[in-house]
Design a protein around this motif. Structure first.
Motif, PDB file in Angstrom:
ATOM      1  N   GLU A 172       0.806  -1.222   0.000  1.00  0.00           N
ATOM      2  CA  GLU A 172       0.000   0.000   0.000  1.00  0.00           C
ATOM      3  C   GLU A 172       0.837   1.269   0.000  1.00  0.00           C
ATOM      4  O   GLU A 172       0.302   2.368  -0.157  1.00  0.00           O
ATOM      5  CB  GLU A 172      -0.908  -0.003   1.234  1.00  0.00           C
ATOM      6  CG  GLU A 172      -1.910  -1.149   1.265  1.00  0.00           C
ATOM      7  CD  GLU A 172      -2.658  -1.227   2.585  1.00  0.00           C
ATOM      8  OE1 GLU A 172      -2.494  -0.299   3.402  1.00  0.00           O
ATOM      9  OE2 GLU A 172      -3.373  -2.224   2.806  1.00  0.00           O
ATOM     10  N   ALA A 173       2.142   1.149   0.205  1.00  0.00           N
ATOM     11  CA  ALA A 173       3.003   2.335   0.301  1.00  0.00           C
ATOM     12  C   ALA A 173       3.059   3.065  -1.034  1.00  0.00           C
ATOM     13  O   ALA A 173       3.126   2.451  -2.103  1.00  0.00           O
ATOM     14  CB  ALA A 173       4.403   1.924   0.730  1.00  0.00           C
ATOM     15  N   THR A 174       3.019   4.381  -0.964  1.00  0.00           N
ATOM     16  CA  THR A 174       3.087   5.217  -2.162  1.00  0.00           C
ATOM     17  C   THR A 174       4.078   6.355  -1.943  1.00  0.00           C
ATOM     18  O   THR A 174       4.236   6.857  -0.827  1.00  0.00           O
ATOM     19  CB  THR A 174       1.709   5.819  -2.495  1.00  0.00           C
ATOM     20  OG1 THR A 174       1.232   6.563  -1.359  1.00  0.00           O
ATOM     21  CG2 THR A 174       0.706   4.726  -2.826  1.00  0.00           C
ATOM     22  N   ALA A 175       4.728   6.754  -3.023  1.00  0.00           N
ATOM     23  CA  ALA A 175       5.619   7.917  -2.966  1.00  0.00           C
ATOM     24  C   ALA A 175       4.749   9.181  -3.016  1.00  0.00           C
ATOM     25  O   ALA A 175       3.663   9.176  -3.603  1.00  0.00           O
ATOM     26  CB  ALA A 175       6.590   7.882  -4.144  1.00  0.00           C
ATOM     27  N   PRO A 176       5.180  10.314  -2.419  1.00  0.00           N
ATOM     28  CA  PRO A 176       6.474  10.487  -1.731  1.00  0.00           C
ATOM     29  C   PRO A 176       6.414  10.190  -0.222  1.00  0.00           C
ATOM     30  O   PRO A 176       7.434  10.243   0.436  1.00  0.00           O
ATOM     31  CB  PRO A 176       6.768  11.956  -1.975  1.00  0.00           C
ATOM     32  CG  PRO A 176       5.396  12.586  -1.946  1.00  0.00           C
ATOM     33  CD  PRO A 176       4.460  11.585  -2.576  1.00  0.00           C
ATOM     34  N   ASP A 177       5.198   9.882   0.300  1.00  0.00           N
ATOM     35  CA  ASP A 177       5.085   9.668   1.759  1.00  0.00           C
ATOM     36  C   ASP A 177       6.011   8.551   2.237  1.00  0.00           C
ATOM     37  O   ASP A 177       6.666   8.664   3.279  1.00  0.00           O
ATOM     38  CB  ASP A 177       3.638   9.326   2.117  1.00  0.00           C
ATOM     39  CG  ASP A 177       2.705  10.511   1.901  1.00  0.00           C
ATOM     40  OD1 ASP A 177       3.222  11.638   1.782  1.00  0.00           O
ATOM     41  OD2 ASP A 177       1.482  10.296   1.865  1.00  0.00           O
ATOM     42  N   ALA A 178       6.059   7.468   1.463  1.00  0.00           N
ATOM     43  CA  ALA A 178       6.895   6.343   1.863  1.00  0.00           C
ATOM     44  C   ALA A 178       8.371   6.732   1.893  1.00  0.00           C
ATOM     45  O   ALA A 178       9.126   6.305   2.777  1.00  0.00           O
ATOM     46  CB  ALA A 178       6.679   5.166   0.912  1.00  0.00           C
ATOM     47  N   LEU A 179       8.789   7.556   0.932  1.00  0.00           N
ATOM     48  CA  LEU A 179      10.196   7.966   0.882  1.00  0.00           C
ATOM     49  C   LEU A 179      10.551   8.856   2.064  1.00  0.00           C
ATOM     50  O   LEU A 179      11.630   8.708   2.665  1.00  0.00           O
ATOM     51  CB  LEU A 179      10.474   8.682  -0.434  1.00  0.00           C
ATOM     52  CG  LEU A 179      10.327   7.820  -1.697  1.00  0.00           C
ATOM     53  CD1 LEU A 179      10.589   8.656  -2.946  1.00  0.00           C
ATOM     54  CD2 LEU A 179      11.297   6.638  -1.646  1.00  0.00           C
ATOM     55  N   TRP A 180       9.665   9.808   2.418  1.00  0.00           N
ATOM     56  CA  TRP A 180       9.944  10.689   3.555  1.00  0.00           C
ATOM     57  C   TRP A 180      10.011   9.869   4.851  1.00  0.00           C
ATOM     58  O   TRP A 180      10.913  10.058   5.687  1.00  0.00           O
ATOM     59  CB  TRP A 180       8.874  11.761   3.683  1.00  0.00           C
ATOM     60  CG  TRP A 180       8.987  12.859   2.664  1.00  0.00           C
ATOM     61  CD1 TRP A 180       8.093  13.183   1.687  1.00  0.00           C
ATOM     62  CD2 TRP A 180      10.078  13.780   2.532  1.00  0.00           C
ATOM     63  NE1 TRP A 180       8.539  14.240   0.942  1.00  0.00           N
ATOM     64  CE2 TRP A 180       9.767  14.642   1.449  1.00  0.00           C
ATOM     65  CE3 TRP A 180      11.277  13.982   3.193  1.00  0.00           C
ATOM     66  CZ2 TRP A 180      10.602  15.668   1.028  1.00  0.00           C
ATOM     67  CZ3 TRP A 180      12.123  14.996   2.790  1.00  0.00           C
ATOM     68  CH2 TRP A 180      11.792  15.832   1.722  1.00  0.00           C
ATOM     69  N   PRO A 222       6.254  16.038   5.337  1.00  0.00           N
ATOM     70  CA  PRO A 222       4.933  15.379   5.406  1.00  0.00           C
ATOM     71  C   PRO A 222       5.004  13.996   6.049  1.00  0.00           C
ATOM     72  O   PRO A 222       4.829  12.969   5.374  1.00  0.00           O
ATOM     73  CB  PRO A 222       4.527  15.287   3.935  1.00  0.00           C
ATOM     74  CG  PRO A 222       5.816  15.164   3.203  1.00  0.00           C
ATOM     75  CD  PRO A 222       6.810  16.002   3.955  1.00  0.00           C
ATOM     76  N   VAL A 223       5.267  13.974   7.345  1.00  0.00           N
ATOM     77  CA  VAL A 223       5.281  12.697   8.069  1.00  0.00           C
ATOM     78  C   VAL A 223       4.342  12.803   9.267  1.00  0.00           C
ATOM     79  O   VAL A 223       4.153  13.886   9.836  1.00  0.00           O
ATOM     80  CB  VAL A 223       6.707  12.330   8.547  1.00  0.00           C
ATOM     81  CG1 VAL A 223       7.611  12.037   7.359  1.00  0.00           C
ATOM     82  CG2 VAL A 223       7.296  13.423   9.402  1.00  0.00           C
ATOM     83  N   ALA A 224       3.761  11.685   9.637  1.00  0.00           N
ATOM     84  CA  ALA A 224       2.833  11.660  10.769  1.00  0.00           C
ATOM     85  C   ALA A 224       3.583  11.869  12.074  1.00  0.00           C
ATOM     86  O   ALA A 224       4.718  11.418  12.236  1.00  0.00           O
ATOM     87  CB  ALA A 224       2.082  10.334  10.796  1.00  0.00           C
TER      88      ALA A 224
END
Length: 554
Positions: A172-180, A222-224
């Protein structure tokens, strides 16, 4: 009066602080050090279990304080742990976060009962390969549980199995959230690995989280993040739960209680191996840890256990009394009261990175090599425990490991038991071929007795059987019964049975089971020469009688 005296040993006393006069400075410093180390772990374990960072802090503070005062170890530091997270995550996924305080109360009560019933020493029955496999399995599960946060995917809604959830999150991981998120994790890991090279006293996890938090806040990455935390402890309250949910939580509570007892006692035992820390009381430790979980549940926290890593930091930092663990809890309380606004900005991937490094450090490469190289049985037991821990359940894995270890031990003991026919001592005498001398050795118990029976009962063409029992190390009821059956069977065939060297410890059981019933007093001997001499006289007498009646001797 004895019961009252026994209960008093489970309660705190002045002797708990006998060394405080000389160790208070070291205790204060150790407490602050452990508090600094425990802060990121408490946050991470709370988030990873699904109940939130606040619950992790509450557990570290409340349970840490209660266990420090009431526990059975002078240097144990308690709080949320990775092993407990492994158990709690599926409970949260199934019943929701509100079920965790209920589980803490139920499990805590069970652990207290175990302590009152003096079950603390049972942890010594866990074999070393099981402990190593258990630790490896937990480390793998902790690492896998961090994968969703590491790639920026919420863990909620995934399969309760950590391995399956990790695979789902990767899909389910998508860029760019996964990269950050992965970049934050990599940064934390790098700082934690480099910090000890700068200076061993540098708290790598806290430095890493601080740096990453500052960078992400300034750069608005953009990280939780953890989110808002209350500026203080919540008020204690009984958790609300209906009877149906309570019944459904009974099984998980038993699992949590077993884990809490095992992990706490293992940690206390490791700490007590340092001569300067003093011994520990296993039963009091259970009572203290159980009450700590109960207190944590009342404040909305998680079940607690003794934490091996934090306890090790306490000991290495000079902590020698309970004051160190108390100070650790107070340090965390100050953080909650004054720095909750700052803690709210900590990125969740940073906590995942801390736990990934912690999981890797849990496993001792040397310990794994030693157990794998020791014996094939130990290596198999280690592997089985680790696999069952990861794939099924960690408390179930300990149970399976103990059962398999017991079976392997019985097998080894059964192999050690043997029966051998020996030559008669001294110069040979006519008629010796009609005498069979058997040496029975090793443990004669239920797993080995039947083999001895078959070996001796199959003898043929003899008039006298001498059973040499001086080397029988263990005789249980089954072994005695089989021995009695052997003697009676030979007696019915007309074979004279002589018993030599029956140990005094075994004599009472042998008489109660009837082993000696078919024998006269002159058929039991203490010395081999006497038994063999009597056997030769029996054979000679049989020969003379046979000659007198004109028939061959049997």
């Amino acid at each position: 009066m004895r019961a009252g005296s026994g209960l008093r040993t489970l309660l705190p006393g002045r002797h708990d602080y006998a060394a405080l006069r000389t160790s208070w400075r070291a205790d204060l410093l150790a407490g602050v050090t452990v508090g600094v180390v425990a802060l990121p772990l408490a946050l991470a374990f709370g988030v990873s279990s699904g109940v939130g960072a606040e619950a992790g802090l509450v557990t570290a503070i409340v349970a840490g304080l209660v266990a420090a005062v009431l526990g059975g170890s002078h240097v144990q530091v308690s709080g949320p742990t990775g092993a407990m997270v492994v158990v709690l995550a599926p409970i949260v996924a199934t019943h929701g976060a509100g079920a965790v305080p209920v589980v803490a109360l139920l499990a805590g009560a069970l652990v207290v009962v175990a302590g009152v019933l003096r079950l603390g020493r049972l942890v010594g029955m866990i074999p070393w390969p099981v402990i190593e496999g258990f630790t490896l399995g937990i480390a793998i599960l902790i690492f896998l549980q961090q994968v969703p946060a590491a790639v920026g995917v919420p863990a909620a809604g995934h399969d309760a199995n950590a391995a399956v959830a990790a695979l789902q999150s990767l899909g389910e991981a998508t860029a760019p959230d996964a990269l950050w998120s992965a970049g934050v994790v990599a940064s934390v890991v790098a700082v934690m690995l480099l910090a000890p090279r700068v200076h061993p006293a540098v708290p790598g996890s806290l430095v890493a989280i601080t740096l990453v938090t500052v960078v992400t806040a300034v750069a608005h990455l953009p990280v939780a993040t953890i989110g808002a935390l209350p500026a203080g402890l919540p008020a204690p309250a009984w958790p609300t739960v209906d009877l149906t949910t309570l019944a459904g939580l009974t099984g998980p509570a038993v699992t949590v209680a077993a884990l809490a007892a095992i992990e706490s006692l293992l940690s206390a035992r490791v700490a007590s191996s340092h001569a300067s820390t003093g011994p520990y009381d296993a039963d009091r430790e259970l009572v203290g840890q159980g009450l700590a979980s109960v207190a944590s549940g009342l404040f909305g926290g998680m079940p607690a256990t003794g934490a091996i890593a934090r306890t090790a930091v306490n000991v290495s930092s000079g902590g020698r009394t309970r004051v160190a663990a108390v100070v650790h809890a107070l340090v965390l309380l100050v953080v909650v009261g004054s720095l909750s606004g700052v803690v709210a900005h900590v990125p969740l991937p940073a906590l995942a990175g801390v736990l990934m490094v912690t999981a890797v450090r849990m496993v001792s490469a040397r310990g794994v090599r030693l157990v794998v190289r020791s014996t094939r049985a130990a290596a198999a037991l280690f592997t089985l425990t680790a696999v069952v821990t990861v794939s099924i359940d960690l408390v179930y894995a300990v149970g399976v490991g103990i059962v398999v270890a017991a079976a392997l031990s019985l097998r080894a003991m059964a192999r050690a038991a043997g029966v051998h026919r020996e030559e008669l001592p001294g110069p040979p005498v006519a008629g010796d071929e009609r005498i069979a001398l058997f040496r029975v050795e090793g443990p004669l118990f239920f797993a080995a007795a039947e083999r001895v029976l078959e070996r001796v009962a199959a003898i043929d063409g003899v008039s006298v059987v001498v059973l040499r029992l001086s080397q029988v190390q263990l005789l249980d009821a089954t072994g005695a019964q089989v021995l009695g059956e052997l003697v009676a069977g030979l007696h019915r065939r007309g074979v004279t049975v002589l018993v030599k060297g029956l140990q005094p410890d075994h004599l009472g059981l042998a008489r109660r089971v009837g082993v000696l019933d078919p024998l006269d007093d002159d058929q039991v001997f203490a010395h081999l020469d006497e038994a063999v001499g009597h056997a030769r006289r029996v054979v000679a007498l049989d020969t003379r009688l046979a000659s007198a009646v004109g028939t061959p001797a049997a």
